[in-house]
Design a protein around this motif. Structure first.
Motif, PDB file in Angstrom:
ATOM      1  N   GLU A 153       0.835  -1.210   0.000  1.00  0.00           N
ATOM      2  CA  GLU A 153       0.000   0.000   0.000  1.00  0.00           C
ATOM      3  C   GLU A 153       0.862   1.250   0.000  1.00  0.00           C
ATOM      4  OE1 GLU A 153      -3.048   0.159   3.003  1.00  0.00           O
ATOM      5  OE2 GLU A 153      -3.594  -1.939   2.631  1.00  0.00           O
ATOM      6  N   PHE A 154       1.928   1.232   0.800  1.00  0.00           N
ATOM      7  CA  PHE A 154       2.837   2.368   0.839  1.00  0.00           C
ATOM      8  C   PHE A 154       3.481   2.601  -0.527  1.00  0.00           C
ATOM      9  CE2 PHE A 154       7.130   4.061   1.373  1.00  0.00           C
ATOM     10  CZ  PHE A 154       6.830   5.291   1.964  1.00  0.00           C
ATOM     11  N   MET A 155       3.883   1.521  -1.184  1.00  0.00           N
ATOM     12  CA  MET A 155       4.516   1.664  -2.498  1.00  0.00           C
ATOM     13  C   MET A 155       3.533   2.222  -3.529  1.00  0.00           C
ATOM     14  SD  MET A 155       7.640   1.113  -2.034  1.00  0.00           S
ATOM     15  CE  MET A 155       8.344   0.933  -3.660  1.00  0.00           C
ATOM     16  N   MET A 156       2.257   1.886  -3.395  1.00  0.00           N
ATOM     17  CA  MET A 156       1.257   2.494  -4.284  1.00  0.00           C
ATOM     18  C   MET A 156       1.164   3.996  -4.031  1.00  0.00           C
ATOM     19  SD  MET A 156      -1.808  -0.285  -4.809  1.00  0.00           S
ATOM     20  CE  MET A 156      -2.156  -0.620  -3.107  1.00  0.00           C
ATOM     21  N   LYS A 157       1.305   4.400  -2.770  1.00  0.00           N
ATOM     22  CA  LYS A 157       1.323   5.835  -2.444  1.00  0.00           C
ATOM     23  C   LYS A 157       2.538   6.516  -3.058  1.00  0.00           C
ATOM     24  CE  LYS A 157      -1.188   5.512   1.919  1.00  0.00           C
ATOM     25  NZ  LYS A 157      -1.101   5.649   3.388  1.00  0.00           N
ATOM     26  N   VAL A 158       3.661   5.829  -3.027  1.00  0.00           N
ATOM     27  CA  VAL A 158       4.883   6.372  -3.644  1.00  0.00           C
ATOM     28  C   VAL A 158       4.656   6.549  -5.143  1.00  0.00           C
ATOM     29  CG1 VAL A 158       7.299   5.852  -4.220  1.00  0.00           C
ATOM     30  CG2 VAL A 158       6.448   5.451  -1.904  1.00  0.00           C
ATOM     31  N   ASP A 159       4.052   5.559  -5.778  1.00  0.00           N
ATOM     32  CA  ASP A 159       3.766   5.657  -7.212  1.00  0.00           C
ATOM     33  C   ASP A 159       2.845   6.838  -7.509  1.00  0.00           C
ATOM     34  OD1 ASP A 159       5.356   3.440  -7.695  1.00  0.00           O
ATOM     35  OD2 ASP A 159       3.665   2.035  -7.705  1.00  0.00           O
ATOM     36  N   ARG A 160       1.801   7.008  -6.692  1.00  0.00           N
ATOM     37  CA  ARG A 160       0.882   8.139  -6.893  1.00  0.00           C
ATOM     38  C   ARG A 160       1.590   9.466  -6.669  1.00  0.00           C
ATOM     39  NH1 ARG A 160      -2.771   4.724  -4.217  1.00  0.00           N
ATOM     40  NH2 ARG A 160      -2.484   5.849  -2.257  1.00  0.00           N
ATOM     41  N   TYR A 161       2.436   9.504  -5.646  1.00  0.00           N
ATOM     42  CA  TYR A 161       3.201  10.711  -5.336  1.00  0.00           C
ATOM     43  C   TYR A 161       4.048  11.119  -6.541  1.00  0.00           C
ATOM     44  CZ  TYR A 161       6.611  13.706  -2.944  1.00  0.00           C
ATOM     45  OH  TYR A 161       7.425  14.746  -2.580  1.00  0.00           O
ATOM     46  N   CYS A 162       4.749  10.147  -7.102  1.00  0.00           N
ATOM     47  CA  CYS A 162       5.615  10.423  -8.258  1.00  0.00           C
ATOM     48  C   CYS A 162       4.790  10.842  -9.475  1.00  0.00           C
ATOM     49  CB  CYS A 162       6.456   9.189  -8.580  1.00  0.00           C
ATOM     50  SG  CYS A 162       7.676   8.814  -7.312  1.00  0.00           S
ATOM     51  N   ALA A 163       3.661  10.184  -9.696  1.00  0.00           N
ATOM     52  CA  ALA A 163       2.816  10.514 -10.844  1.00  0.00           C
ATOM     53  C   ALA A 163       2.214  11.902 -10.690  1.00  0.00           C
ATOM     54  CB  ALA A 163       1.713   9.465 -11.004  1.00  0.00           C
ATOM     55  N   ASN A 164       1.739  12.246  -9.498  1.00  0.00           N
ATOM     56  CA  ASN A 164       1.124  13.558  -9.279  1.00  0.00           C
ATOM     57  C   ASN A 164       2.118  14.702  -9.423  1.00  0.00           C
ATOM     58  OD1 ASN A 164      -1.327  12.339  -8.772  1.00  0.00           O
ATOM     59  ND2 ASN A 164      -1.098  12.397  -6.544  1.00  0.00           N
ATOM     60  N   ARG A 165       3.369  14.424  -9.177  1.00  0.00           N
ATOM     61  CA  ARG A 165       4.401  15.461  -9.268  1.00  0.00           C
ATOM     62  C   ARG A 165       5.185  15.384 -10.571  1.00  0.00           C
ATOM     63  NH1 ARG A 165       2.754  14.551  -4.554  1.00  0.00           N
ATOM     64  NH2 ARG A 165       2.750  16.074  -2.879  1.00  0.00           N
ATOM     65  N   HIS A 166       4.781  14.479 -11.448  1.00  0.00           N
ATOM     66  CA  HIS A 166       5.404  14.314 -12.767  1.00  0.00           C
ATOM     67  C   HIS A 166       6.918  14.140 -12.657  1.00  0.00           C
ATOM     68  CE1 HIS A 166       1.500  15.433 -14.320  1.00  0.00           C
ATOM     69  NE2 HIS A 166       1.542  16.565 -13.613  1.00  0.00           N
ATOM     70  N   LEU A 167       7.312  13.283 -11.726  1.00  0.00           N
ATOM     71  CA  LEU A 167       8.740  13.030 -11.546  1.00  0.00           C
ATOM     72  C   LEU A 167       9.255  12.178 -12.703  1.00  0.00           C
ATOM     73  CD1 LEU A 167       8.946  12.224  -7.732  1.00  0.00           C
ATOM     74  CD2 LEU A 167       9.328  14.389  -8.878  1.00  0.00           C
ATOM     75  N   PRO A 168      10.492  12.412 -13.103  1.00  0.00           N
ATOM     76  CA  PRO A 168      11.077  11.594 -14.177  1.00  0.00           C
ATOM     77  C   PRO A 168      11.156  10.125 -13.758  1.00  0.00           C
ATOM     78  CG  PRO A 168      12.603  13.339 -13.491  1.00  0.00           C
ATOM     79  CD  PRO A 168      11.417  13.413 -12.596  1.00  0.00           C
ATOM     80  N   ASP A 169      11.078   9.239 -14.737  1.00  0.00           N
ATOM     81  CA  ASP A 169      11.116   7.796 -14.465  1.00  0.00           C
ATOM     82  C   ASP A 169      12.346   7.385 -13.670  1.00  0.00           C
ATOM     83  OD1 ASP A 169       8.698   7.323 -15.660  1.00  0.00           O
ATOM     84  OD2 ASP A 169       9.556   6.705 -17.581  1.00  0.00           O
ATOM     85  N   ALA A 170      13.499   7.987 -13.988  1.00  0.00           N
ATOM     86  CA  ALA A 170      14.732   7.615 -13.301  1.00  0.00           C
ATOM     87  C   ALA A 170      14.634   7.935 -11.806  1.00  0.00           C
ATOM     88  CB  ALA A 170      15.927   8.336 -13.914  1.00  0.00           C
ATOM     89  N   LEU A 171      14.069   9.079 -11.455  1.00  0.00           N
ATOM     90  CA  LEU A 171      13.920   9.460 -10.052  1.00  0.00           C
ATOM     91  C   LEU A 171      12.874   8.579  -9.371  1.00  0.00           C
ATOM     92  CD1 LEU A 171      14.679  11.251  -7.711  1.00  0.00           C
ATOM     93  CD2 LEU A 171      13.092  12.986  -8.584  1.00  0.00           C
ATOM     94  N   HIS A 172      11.806   8.272 -10.082  1.00  0.00           N
ATOM     95  CA  HIS A 172      10.765   7.380  -9.562  1.00  0.00           C
ATOM     96  C   HIS A 172      11.376   6.014  -9.235  1.00  0.00           C
ATOM     97  CE1 HIS A 172       6.598   5.336 -10.336  1.00  0.00           C
ATOM     98  NE2 HIS A 172       7.030   5.139  -9.127  1.00  0.00           N
ATOM     99  N   LYS A 173      12.197   5.491 -10.120  1.00  0.00           N
ATOM    100  CA  LYS A 173      12.838   4.193  -9.893  1.00  0.00           C
ATOM    101  C   LYS A 173      13.786   4.254  -8.699  1.00  0.00           C
ATOM    102  CE  LYS A 173      12.493   2.476 -14.600  1.00  0.00           C
ATOM    103  NZ  LYS A 173      13.196   2.166 -15.842  1.00  0.00           N
ATOM    104  N   ARG A 174      14.494   5.380  -8.533  1.00  0.00           N
ATOM    105  CA  ARG A 174      15.403   5.529  -7.393  1.00  0.00           C
ATOM    106  C   ARG A 174      14.631   5.550  -6.078  1.00  0.00           C
ATOM    107  NH1 ARG A 174      19.327  10.405  -7.958  1.00  0.00           N
ATOM    108  NH2 ARG A 174      19.884   9.684  -5.882  1.00  0.00           N
ATOM    109  N   LEU A 175      13.487   6.239  -6.079  1.00  0.00           N
ATOM    110  CA  LEU A 175      12.662   6.267  -4.870  1.00  0.00           C
ATOM    111  C   LEU A 175      12.157   4.869  -4.521  1.00  0.00           C
ATOM    112  CD1 LEU A 175      10.564   9.521  -5.395  1.00  0.00           C
ATOM    113  CD2 LEU A 175      12.381   9.154  -3.730  1.00  0.00           C
ATOM    114  N   ARG A 176      11.665   4.163  -5.524  1.00  0.00           N
ATOM    115  CA  ARG A 176      11.172   2.798  -5.285  1.00  0.00           C
ATOM    116  C   ARG A 176      12.303   1.899  -4.785  1.00  0.00           C
ATOM    117  NH1 ARG A 176       6.266   1.025  -6.590  1.00  0.00           N
ATOM    118  NH2 ARG A 176       7.028  -1.102  -6.695  1.00  0.00           N
ATOM    119  N   ALA A 177      13.466   2.002  -5.405  1.00  0.00           N
ATOM    120  CA  ALA A 177      14.608   1.171  -5.003  1.00  0.00           C
ATOM    121  C   ALA A 177      15.006   1.463  -3.557  1.00  0.00           C
ATOM    122  CB  ALA A 177      15.788   1.402  -5.941  1.00  0.00           C
ATOM    123  N   TYR A 178      14.983   2.731  -3.179  1.00  0.00           N
ATOM    124  CA  TYR A 178      15.334   3.106  -1.811  1.00  0.00           C
ATOM    125  C   TYR A 178      14.359   2.468  -0.816  1.00  0.00           C
ATOM    126  CZ  TYR A 178      15.696   5.786   2.454  1.00  0.00           C
ATOM    127  OH  TYR A 178      15.816   6.138   3.772  1.00  0.00           O
TER     128      TYR A 178
END
Length: 159
Positions: free
Chosen positions: A23-48
């Protein structure tokens, strides 16, 4: 059928911690999508967060918290005493009580590969001992030295 159904229920019962993490990771995905973060940064956040989740699942420090002081000292000495012995030059003139207090404050921290521990010129607030893995020291983006946690005789780093 009832026995099999009950057995199946207990065998495939979902892990509540894993569900909370998903559930938390889905929130991270929504957070990244809502802020239009680049894919590379989104992947780094998920990896962290995935890295921290795996390490947190291995954390058993709550066991030590309920031990009496004398057992916590013995445990800390067993787990971290070698770090002080390997870096004798730093602590040779300190009294034993200080070294014991230092042992009691040591904590394991897991860092994501490629992360920055500190920058050159940062004010020294922590002393780090490398126990496992590799740390590269870089200046102006170029690696100037490498420290190995298992083989270096002095595995202490700080700025």
């Amino acid at each position: 059928a009832y026995v099999l159904g009950t057995l199946f229920h207990y065998l495939v019962k979902p892990d509540p911690l894993e569900e909370a993490f998903n559930e938390f990771m889905m929130k991270v995905d929504r957070y990244c999508a809502n802020r239009h973060l680049p894919d590379a940064l989104h992947k780094r956040l998920r990896a962290y967060f995935e890295f921290q989740h795996v390490k947190r699942r291995q954390d058993d420090s709550a066991v030590a918290e309920v031990l009496p002081h004398s057992l916590r000292v013995a445990l800390a000495s067993h787990l971290y005493g070698h770090l002080l012995r390997r870096n004798r030059f730093l602590l040779q003139d300190c009294n034993p009580q200080f070294n014991t207090m230092l042992l009691m404050e040591l904590r394991e921290v897991f860092l994501i590969p490629g992360g920055v521990i500190f920058h050159m010129g940062d004010m020294a607030r922590e002393l780090c001992f490398l126990t496992e893995g590799v740390v590269e020291k870089a200046k102006n983006g170029k690696v100037t030295s490498t420290m190995y946690g298992v083989t270096d005789s002095s595995n202490m780093l700080g700025e």
